[in-house]
Design an enzyme around this catalytic site. Sequence first.
Site, PDB file in Angstrom:
ATOM      1  N   HIS A   1       0.815  -1.220   0.000  1.00  0.00           N
ATOM      2  CA  HIS A   1       0.000   0.000   0.000  1.00  0.00           C
ATOM      3  C   HIS A   1       0.850   1.272   0.000  1.00  0.00           C
ATOM      4  CE1 HIS A   1       0.426  -0.271   4.501  1.00  0.00           C
ATOM      5  NE2 HIS A   1       0.462   1.047   4.388  1.00  0.00           N
TER       6      HIS A   1
ATOM      7  N   GLY B   1       3.015   6.491   8.005  1.00  0.00           N
ATOM      8  CA  GLY B   1       4.385   6.777   7.591  1.00  0.00           C
ATOM      9  C   GLY B   1       5.361   5.714   8.065  1.00  0.00           C
ATOM     10  N   ASN B   2       4.991   4.979   9.140  1.00  0.00           N
ATOM     11  CA  ASN B   2       5.807   3.852   9.602  1.00  0.00           C
ATOM     12  C   ASN B   2       5.634   2.624   8.718  1.00  0.00           C
ATOM     13  OD1 ASN B   2       5.601   5.052  12.792  1.00  0.00           O
ATOM     14  ND2 ASN B   2       7.485   4.005  12.186  1.00  0.00           N
ATOM     15  N   SER B   3       4.565   2.610   7.919  1.00  0.00           N
ATOM     16  CA  SER B   3       4.263   1.448   7.085  1.00  0.00           C
ATOM     17  C   SER B   3       5.461   1.056   6.220  1.00  0.00           C
ATOM     18  CB  SER B   3       3.072   1.743   6.179  1.00  0.00           C
ATOM     19  OG  SER B   3       1.897   1.871   6.924  1.00  0.00           O
TER      20      SER B   3
ATOM     21  N   GLY C   1     -10.386 -24.958  -4.113  1.00  0.00           N
ATOM     22  CA  GLY C   1     -11.786 -24.751  -4.490  1.00  0.00           C
ATOM     23  C   GLY C   1     -12.804 -25.168  -3.466  1.00  0.00           C
ATOM     24  N   VAL C   2     -12.588 -24.764  -2.198  1.00  0.00           N
ATOM     25  CA  VAL C   2     -13.578 -25.055  -1.161  1.00  0.00           C
ATOM     26  C   VAL C   2     -13.933 -23.774  -0.420  1.00  0.00           C
ATOM     27  CG1 VAL C   2     -12.905 -27.455  -0.787  1.00  0.00           C
ATOM     28  CG2 VAL C   2     -11.780 -25.645   0.534  1.00  0.00           C
TER      29      VAL C   2
ATOM     30  N   ILE D   1     -14.965 -22.590   3.336  1.00  0.00           N
ATOM     31  CA  ILE D   1     -14.720 -23.198   4.646  1.00  0.00           C
ATOM     32  C   ILE D   1     -15.273 -22.344   5.778  1.00  0.00           C
ATOM     33  CG2 ILE D   1     -12.678 -24.496   3.954  1.00  0.00           C
ATOM     34  CD1 ILE D   1     -10.982 -22.225   5.114  1.00  0.00           C
TER      35      ILE D   1
ATOM     36  N   ASP E   1       0.291  -7.634   1.366  1.00  0.00           N
ATOM     37  CA  ASP E   1       0.736  -6.250   1.561  1.00  0.00           C
ATOM     38  C   ASP E   1       2.260  -6.151   1.582  1.00  0.00           C
ATOM     39  OD1 ASP E   1       0.330  -3.537   1.778  1.00  0.00           O
ATOM     40  OD2 ASP E   1       0.172  -3.544   3.955  1.00  0.00           O
TER      41      ASP E   1
END
Length: 488
Positions: free
Chosen positions: A133, A232-234, A290-291, A293, A163
Amino acid sequence: MRSNTQHTLQAWWAQALAVLALILTVGSMQPAHAAAKDLPDFSDLVEKVGPAVVNIRTTQKVSQVQQNAMPNFPGLDPNDPFYEFFKRFMPPMQPQQPQQPQAPRGKSEREVPAGVGSGFVIDSEGYILTNHHVVDGAESIFVTFPDKREFKGKVIGSDQRTDVALVKIEGKGFPALKIGDVNKAKVGQWVVAIGSPFGLDNSVTAGIISAKGRDTGEYLPFIQTDVAVNPGNSGGPLLNLDGEVVGINSQIYSRTGGFMGISFAIPIDEAMRVVKQLRETGKVSRGRIGVGIGEVDKDVAKALGLNTAQGALVGSVTKDSPADKAGVIAGDIILKFDGRKVDKASDLPRIVGETKPGSRVNMTLWRKGAEKTVQITVGEFENEKAAKASAPKKTEPAQADRFGMAVSDATDAERKSLGFGGGVVVRAVEGVAADAGIAVGDVILQVGRQDISSAKQFAEVVKGVAKGQAVPILVRRGENSFFVVLTP
């Protein structure tokens, strides 16, 4: 004589009290001194790792019309808490009036500041790890080191689901951080974050690991800390006291936009698995079976004979998917995948996703009170759209049973519409069945460990249930299936 004796005693008591006071003072100071000595000093760690932590600025292209329509606050993300402050109390920059007729929209675009984040070097060749991001939608990326050197970055690959993003800058001999072992990190241990909160480069904060494997509804299990992390820490590193990276600071829990004592970091081992694929192919390839759950609660586990509430309950199986071809059915509980234990439902997508598409692996199921192992060929993840089932047509309700359900055989149109073979359709519901959430139109596929094929068989099975006996009922609703435990 008496006066001399009293004087001597007074002097002796004064000396004794002075000595006692000194002992108490020294004694009270000792623990505080010892406690202060035990507190960590982060200065050497920061000096060691700081040069490898970078500030990341991004720009985006906007049209001149968009640029003129809104206040221009360079470097501030609209999500920043300070953005609203500047918007209210500072006048917007006034655009210059064009001297010539306005150019076509495509030619009037210009780059403007889009956001500020953090990152860190993981390879001396200039590979930098940050959040998806932070660089998502960026036209240009600028990487600035603490010594003020600035480079233009290029996105090698970015993965929205985890991310994680990998950025490359040109050059060699860059300072790089060492990758740590997340499995050795313990709850309660000290950790340090370095980043650029609100654009304030190389800010250092410290705290402890509050929890590990924290599910927040995202794809990954996060490391939860009380380290102060802000916008900003991201993308910045979460470090242990050895200066090794154990996580990537990614999210905060906040009602204000600022830090409230809870922050989350992506475990570095999960991130490095993504990085490996990004470096090799520029994208991430994930497995799928393809399940659909759901969780297995204690009541369902007990009713189905499981010792503990574990695994992932199969609610639906996509037609012609790897699971369908392997014989998986709604109501199965997946206990292991490729030898790895599935403790809770959220573990399965992560384990399957890490499996290389095309691999043929063993999967352990719990079906009708016993374990069953099937072989499954893992497919490649893609966005799946479940077919929307039409509601079953109502018929005249039959007499309610001991659970409070009136059922009947499905019509041919209902079987075709819902795509199932056995089972009976609930026509009316009351009592314990209604309290448990069963609704008109639901399909009952199993009672206990018996598959239901007709209304007559259903009545016989229900009649044989002892009073007070908890029975698991497999219910299908639309494209999904789930268990409900009923007691007559």
